[in-house]
Scaffold this motif. Structure first.
Motif, PDB file in Angstrom:
ATOM      1  N   CYS A 141      16.375  25.038  52.028  1.00  0.00           N
ATOM      2  CA  CYS A 141      17.382  25.931  51.794  1.00  0.00           C
ATOM      3  C   CYS A 141      18.463  25.384  50.827  1.00  0.00           C
ATOM      4  O   CYS A 141      19.236  24.472  51.335  1.00  0.00           O
ATOM      5  CB  CYS A 141      18.101  26.733  52.779  1.00  0.00           C
ATOM      6  N   GLN A 142      18.522  25.609  49.558  1.00  0.00           N
ATOM      7  CA  GLN A 142      19.355  24.993  48.700  1.00  0.00           C
ATOM      8  C   GLN A 142      20.822  25.789  48.427  1.00  0.00           C
ATOM      9  O   GLN A 142      20.587  27.033  48.288  1.00  0.00           O
ATOM     10  CB  GLN A 142      18.792  24.805  47.340  1.00  0.00           C
TER      11      GLN A 142
ATOM     12  N   ASP B 134      17.049  15.157  44.576  1.00  0.00           N
ATOM     13  CA  ASP B 134      17.279  16.659  45.170  1.00  0.00           C
ATOM     14  C   ASP B 134      18.186  17.119  44.200  1.00  0.00           C
ATOM     15  O   ASP B 134      19.088  16.655  43.747  1.00  0.00           O
ATOM     16  CB  ASP B 134      17.734  16.785  46.755  1.00  0.00           C
ATOM     17  N   SER B 135      17.992  18.521  44.146  1.00  0.00           N
ATOM     18  CA  SER B 135      18.748  19.366  43.146  1.00  0.00           C
ATOM     19  C   SER B 135      20.228  19.680  43.568  1.00  0.00           C
ATOM     20  O   SER B 135      20.912  20.091  42.785  1.00  0.00           O
ATOM     21  CB  SER B 135      18.196  20.512  42.771  1.00  0.00           C
ATOM     22  N   GLY B 136      20.650  19.376  44.718  1.00  0.00           N
ATOM     23  CA  GLY B 136      22.050  19.554  45.166  1.00  0.00           C
ATOM     24  C   GLY B 136      22.069  19.339  46.700  1.00  0.00           C
ATOM     25  O   GLY B 136      20.971  18.875  47.517  1.00  0.00           O
ATOM     26  N   PRO B 137      23.282  20.139  47.454  1.00  0.00           N
ATOM     27  CA  PRO B 137      23.079  20.249  48.925  1.00  0.00           C
ATOM     28  C   PRO B 137      21.893  21.036  49.388  1.00  0.00           C
ATOM     29  O   PRO B 137      21.663  22.141  48.785  1.00  0.00           O
ATOM     30  CB  PRO B 137      24.656  20.566  49.067  1.00  0.00           C
ATOM     31  N   TYR B 138      21.485  20.459  50.459  1.00  0.00           N
ATOM     32  CA  TYR B 138      20.277  21.442  51.050  1.00  0.00           C
ATOM     33  C   TYR B 138      20.702  21.563  52.731  1.00  0.00           C
ATOM     34  O   TYR B 138      20.902  20.464  53.321  1.00  0.00           O
ATOM     35  CB  TYR B 138      19.070  20.651  51.094  1.00  0.00           C
ATOM     36  N   ILE B 139      20.109  22.613  53.251  1.00  0.00           N
ATOM     37  CA  ILE B 139      20.009  22.863  54.827  1.00  0.00           C
ATOM     38  C   ILE B 139      18.802  22.622  54.987  1.00  0.00           C
ATOM     39  O   ILE B 139      17.720  23.346  54.548  1.00  0.00           O
ATOM     40  CB  ILE B 139      20.357  24.339  55.085  1.00  0.00           C
ATOM     41  N   SER B 140      18.437  21.600  55.526  1.00  0.00           N
ATOM     42  CA  SER B 140      16.956  20.863  55.705  1.00  0.00           C
ATOM     43  C   SER B 140      16.651  21.243  57.369  1.00  0.00           C
ATOM     44  O   SER B 140      15.576  20.893  57.529  1.00  0.00           O
ATOM     45  CB  SER B 140      17.022  19.575  55.422  1.00  0.00           C
ATOM     46  N   ALA B 141      17.435  21.419  57.986  1.00  0.00           N
ATOM     47  CA  ALA B 141      16.893  21.700  59.576  1.00  0.00           C
ATOM     48  C   ALA B 141      17.349  23.037  60.046  1.00  0.00           C
ATOM     49  O   ALA B 141      17.681  23.074  61.135  1.00  0.00           O
ATOM     50  CB  ALA B 141      17.635  20.549  60.243  1.00  0.00           C
ATOM     51  N   GLY B 142      17.361  23.911  59.421  1.00  0.00           N
ATOM     52  CA  GLY B 142      17.692  25.430  59.418  1.00  0.00           C
ATOM     53  C   GLY B 142      16.499  26.324  59.945  1.00  0.00           C
ATOM     54  O   GLY B 142      15.391  25.963  59.304  1.00  0.00           O
ATOM     55  N   LEU B 143      16.574  27.032  61.229  1.00  0.00           N
ATOM     56  CA  LEU B 143      15.612  27.851  61.290  1.00  0.00           C
ATOM     57  C   LEU B 143      15.642  29.066  60.790  1.00  0.00           C
ATOM     58  O   LEU B 143      16.959  29.742  60.777  1.00  0.00           O
ATOM     59  CB  LEU B 143      15.496  28.032  62.927  1.00  0.00           C
TER      60      LEU B 143
END
Length: 461
Positions: free
Chosen positions: A156-157, A129-138
């Protein structure tokens, strides 16, 4: 069996999970880069996981909230066998939300000097992964012409202190964005993290443009969802959410995003994507950040259940004999469909296969079986294929069809579809396909007939 009481906030659901040992709490300080995701994956499907002060951040992460069908059904106040029908009914009869003047989601407000990674414990999940991600955001957006909302989970990166790279697919959010862009302005959005299971599942509903999934969330729990208006735009968000990131998808701007571990358990490629400019962050006191690990059970089931509801309704309109459908986890909850059919005439199963492929373009392989086969058991389906299917007679292949762009074996979303008719021939002799059965097997009381701890030598002596 009585249905459980539905839950209406993330914290209520954590209380439920914790009450019977389904919530594992990690030691403080588990790393944000891969470590929290690794622990969550090891527990996937058995326990949800909660991480206090991950990587030294003062926040809290939770994962694995809905990583089984039984848990999802319980959270919605229904039973597992009724889950798909329950979702169908909610999608068909949504409940308008109820707007409040104040809400827990806005207990704490940040508008100046925003730095997302300082405010929130955003993890890095899979290896590349290219970095921190918000993976459970609506991602909640608002039609700039009609004011109607749409809800989706988009990857969302974190691209900068107040900048987020967003993969916007050519669906409803993109439709709203294009309208705003044509007017020379950004699309008002809110990225909401930490919601109840009903909001999560409703966000994946496959409904026509103009249907607000937050209204489906209310119907899933039998009560209108409380919402609150954002502080910097007109988007309405769940009032009991843990975190709300307010902002705009900027017009005419694209920046690199990805790679990111996706549901097929491969990486979505790096490319220039939409950009969200953050205008404010609001949250509860001591907010809880929800993390979905890409390709895990939570990811797969959230996509599978709403699709099953839509596909089943679509097929039953044309084929009343279709009793149930199932998107298998082996097919990543998207690509492999099993259909249970009460067949009335030869050739019907092949028509059902064609209808299944038309019901959703993601479906790649489909199998139709008779009503004596449990489509939720892959071994049962494989048995039906092995004993009732002949490739020269029962195979349907459709080349060069639209499929999933995330299927790495396809070419830009174009690939082949394969259907297997694993139903019994209607003119077969009665005993030819009669399943073997030992009478009384299901009724045996093992506690009554077994002698635990007995010594076999003593018994036969």
């Amino acid at each position: 069996m009585n249905a459980p009481t539905p839950v209406r906030s993330l914290r209520d659901w954590l209380d439920r999970l914790s009450g019977d040992g389904r919530l594992a709490i990690a030691r403080p300080g588990i790393g944000l880069r891969h470590e929290a995701a690794a622990v969550a994956n090891r527990l996937d499907g058995r326990q949800a996981s909660l991480f206090p002060q991950p990587g030294g951040h003062p926040g809290t992460i939770v994962s694995g909230l809905v990583s089984s069908r039984a848990w999802m059904a319980e959270a919605l106040g229904t039973t597992q066998d009724r889950l798909v029908a329950h979702f169908q009914q909610a999608a068909a009869q949504p409940l308008p939300w109820h707007e409040r003047n104040s809400a827990p989601a806005q207990e704490v407000v940040h508008r100046e000097g925003l730095d997302i990674l300082k405010l929130l414990p955003v993890p890095t999940l899979n290896e590349h992964d290219s970095g921190p991600y918000i993976s459970a955001g609506l991602m909640i957006s608002r039609d700039p012409e009609t004011g109607l909302q749409n809800v989706a989970i988009l990857r969302c990166q974190i691209s900068g202190p107040d900048r987020i790279g967003v993969l916007v697919l050519p669906r409803h959010t993109d439709n709203f964005y294009r309208k705003a862009e044509a007017q020379g302005r950004g699309l008002e959005v809110a990225l909401v993290v930490g919601v109840d299971p009903a909001c999560l599942l409703a966000s994946q509903a496959i409904v026509p443009l103009g249907h607000d999934e937050l209204e489906i969330a209310g119907a899933l729990t039998g009560q209108p969802l409380d919402v609150i208006k954002c502080l910097t735009n007109d988007v309405r968000v769940p009032a009991n959410a843990e975190i709300v990131i307010e902002g705009r998808l900027l017009p005419e701007i694209r920046e690199p995003e990805g790679p990111f571990g996706e549901f097929p358990q491969y990486y979505g490629e790096r490319a220039k994507r939409h950009v969200m400019q953050v205008d404010a962050v609001t949250h509860r006191r001591d907010p809880i950040f929800h993390m979905i690990v890409g390709g895990g059970l939570e990811h797969l089931l959230l996509g599978a259940i709403p699709r099953e509801a839509t596909i089943l309704a679509t097929l039953q309109r044309s084929f009343p004999g279709v009793e149930d459908v199932h998107l298998s986890l082996g097919g990543v909850g998207r690509y492999h469909l099993y259909v249970r059919l009460r067949k009335k005439q030869e050739g019907e199963a092949k028509n059902v296969l064609l209808g299944a492929f038309a019901a959703h373009y993601d479906i790649k392989h489909a199998v139709v079986v008779d009503t004596d086969v449990d489509i939720h058991d892959p071994q049962e389906v494989e048995w039906a294929v092995s004993t009732r299917f002949q490739a020269d007679r029962d195979l349907v292949v459709i080349p060069h069809a639209q499929g999933s762009k995330l299927d790495p074996s396809g070419r830009e979303g174009v690939g082949a579809k394969m259907g297997l008719d694993a139903t019994v021939l209607m003119d077969a002799p009665p005993m030819k396909f009669k399943r073997i059965r030992v009478p009384g097997e299901a009724e045996v009381d093992l506690d009554a007939v077994l002698a635990p701890g007995a010594d076999w030598r003593a018994v036969i002596g």
